[in-house]
Design an enzyme around this catalytic site. Sequence first.
Site, mmCIF file in Angstrom:
data_model
loop_
_atom_site.group_PDB
_atom_site.id
_atom_site.type_symbol
_atom_site.label_atom_id
_atom_site.label_comp_id
_atom_site.label_asym_id
_atom_site.label_seq_id
_atom_site.Cartn_x
_atom_site.Cartn_y
_atom_site.Cartn_z
ATOM 1 N N TYR A 133 35.902 -65.574 31.105
ATOM 2 C CA TYR A 133 37.153 -65.200 31.802
ATOM 3 C C TYR A 133 38.081 -66.352 31.383
ATOM 4 O O TYR A 133 39.348 -65.944 31.916
ATOM 5 C CB TYR A 133 36.946 -65.213 33.447
ATOM 6 C CG TYR A 133 36.327 -63.759 33.676
ATOM 7 C CD1 TYR A 133 35.148 -63.350 33.281
ATOM 8 C CD2 TYR A 133 37.144 -62.891 34.741
ATOM 9 C CE1 TYR A 133 34.586 -62.259 33.834
ATOM 10 C CE2 TYR A 133 36.456 -61.582 34.873
ATOM 11 C CZ TYR A 133 35.163 -61.301 34.497
ATOM 12 O OH TYR A 133 34.713 -60.006 34.788
ATOM 13 N N LYS A 184 20.794 -66.177 29.957
ATOM 14 C CA LYS A 184 20.436 -65.627 28.882
ATOM 15 C C LYS A 184 19.805 -66.752 28.033
ATOM 16 O O LYS A 184 20.461 -66.944 26.914
ATOM 17 C CB LYS A 184 21.368 -64.712 28.272
ATOM 18 C CG LYS A 184 20.708 -63.871 27.089
ATOM 19 C CD LYS A 184 19.607 -62.730 27.631
ATOM 20 C CE LYS A 184 19.010 -62.030 26.446
ATOM 21 N NZ LYS A 184 18.086 -61.338 26.771
ATOM 22 N N ASP A 217 18.614 -59.735 31.904
ATOM 23 C CA ASP A 217 18.344 -58.439 31.639
ATOM 24 C C ASP A 217 16.920 -57.976 32.612
ATOM 25 O O ASP A 217 17.028 -56.929 33.072
ATOM 26 C CB ASP A 217 17.900 -58.091 30.072
ATOM 27 C CG ASP A 217 17.118 -59.005 29.490
ATOM 28 O OD1 ASP A 217 17.139 -60.372 30.026
ATOM 29 O OD2 ASP A 217 16.907 -58.807 28.385
ATOM 30 N N ASP A 241 29.775 -60.782 37.691
ATOM 31 C CA ASP A 241 30.490 -59.650 37.653
ATOM 32 C C ASP A 241 29.618 -58.341 37.484
ATOM 33 O O ASP A 241 29.599 -57.477 38.425
ATOM 34 C CB ASP A 241 31.575 -59.789 36.462
ATOM 35 C CG ASP A 241 32.337 -58.346 36.405
ATOM 36 O OD1 ASP A 241 32.934 -58.143 37.730
ATOM 37 O OD2 ASP A 241 32.580 -57.519 35.476
ATOM 38 N N ASP A 245 27.964 -55.403 40.550
ATOM 39 C CA ASP A 245 28.087 -54.077 40.654
ATOM 40 C C ASP A 245 26.732 -53.348 40.783
ATOM 41 O O ASP A 245 26.559 -52.421 41.744
ATOM 42 C CB ASP A 245 28.829 -53.580 39.624
ATOM 43 C CG ASP A 245 30.259 -53.543 39.543
ATOM 44 O OD1 ASP A 245 30.860 -54.123 40.307
ATOM 45 O OD2 ASP A 245 31.027 -52.743 38.865
#
Length: 340
Positions: A133, A184, A217, A241, A245
């Site tokens: 970002y 990750k 993941d 982000d 969701d």
Amino acid sequence: MGTSQSYRVAVIGGDGIGPEVTAAALAVVAAAGVSLVTTSYELGAARYLRDGFVLDEATLEQLRGYDAILLGAVGPAIGDTRIPGGLLERGLLLRLRFGLDLYVNYRPFHGVAGSLAAGCDFAIVRENTEGPYAGEGGTLRRGTSHEIATQGSVNTRFGVERCVRYAFERAAGLERPRLTLVHKTNVLTFAGDLWSRVVAEVAGEFPTVAVDYNHVDAACIYLVEDPARYGVIVTDNLFGDILSDLAGSVSGGIGYAASANLNPARTGASLFEPVHGAAHDIAGTGRANPLAAVSSAALMLEHLGEAGAARRVARAVQDFDVDVASLGTQGVTDRLIERL
Ligand code: IPM
Ligand code: MN
């Protein structure tokens, strides 16, 4: 009930259903006994179309001085081609996050009855000013067959550490103190290494907090199959982000998800907003679900130091067992106020 103090709050209703859900949230806050002096700022799609700008420097500086900012939603209607995609999101929301140094995005989730995460309480602490970002990158030879696009991820020790410390403080306050770093590290070795070392170091200051690590993941599977494992998840801007969701979806839907864009150092006003968007298709129909905006206002009350009122409002939302769709915005608001 409330205190004699009153707080100065900037209200950015924004677009679509934004003004309706912020009005509902303010009504609930008033009913909780907290006195706010509000100032409305007309920012968003309508303002951009009329005046040709999203957020000017002078307004940003004014907003900095408030005790808090409450935001509804920003964004053009789907298919509105007059506004370039992402312009409002970057020009208003991200500009406020960066300009006011809102370095933590705190998103609590409470699994509602019938959801995959029913009965689970957990939170995502998302770094809010760095990662991809930050806008590092560029394009070279655009439109040619040799075109190059790079998009970097910025991770500073300062930025990671202040976010991680906030996450540990939250985790330490849980009944069962636990924190999971999500990253990750197997592939994003440079950033992953920094995040891992910072978490290990800060963990030393919080001996009661059980610390765990998940690859992002795998976290997507656990959030669906075993959300109870989580207390506080701390992660970078982009993973946070995406994960929030998913977390909203397994907790009952994005219509419940609240967020606090926080400057815990208090060098600028913090900003509170529902995670959902402007939903232009139902704007003005009285059908908007105000629960996420009300929950966001509860986070605002907590930040203002009104812990009792914050808890009462949050509890009224959490126990909400009535069909939101059948009650509509006003009906839900009235029901919440009755519960207080
Ligand atoms: C969010 C939103 C924003 C983000 C968009 C609107 C820029 O998706 O708050 O999660 O990506 O952070
Ligand atoms: Mn998002």
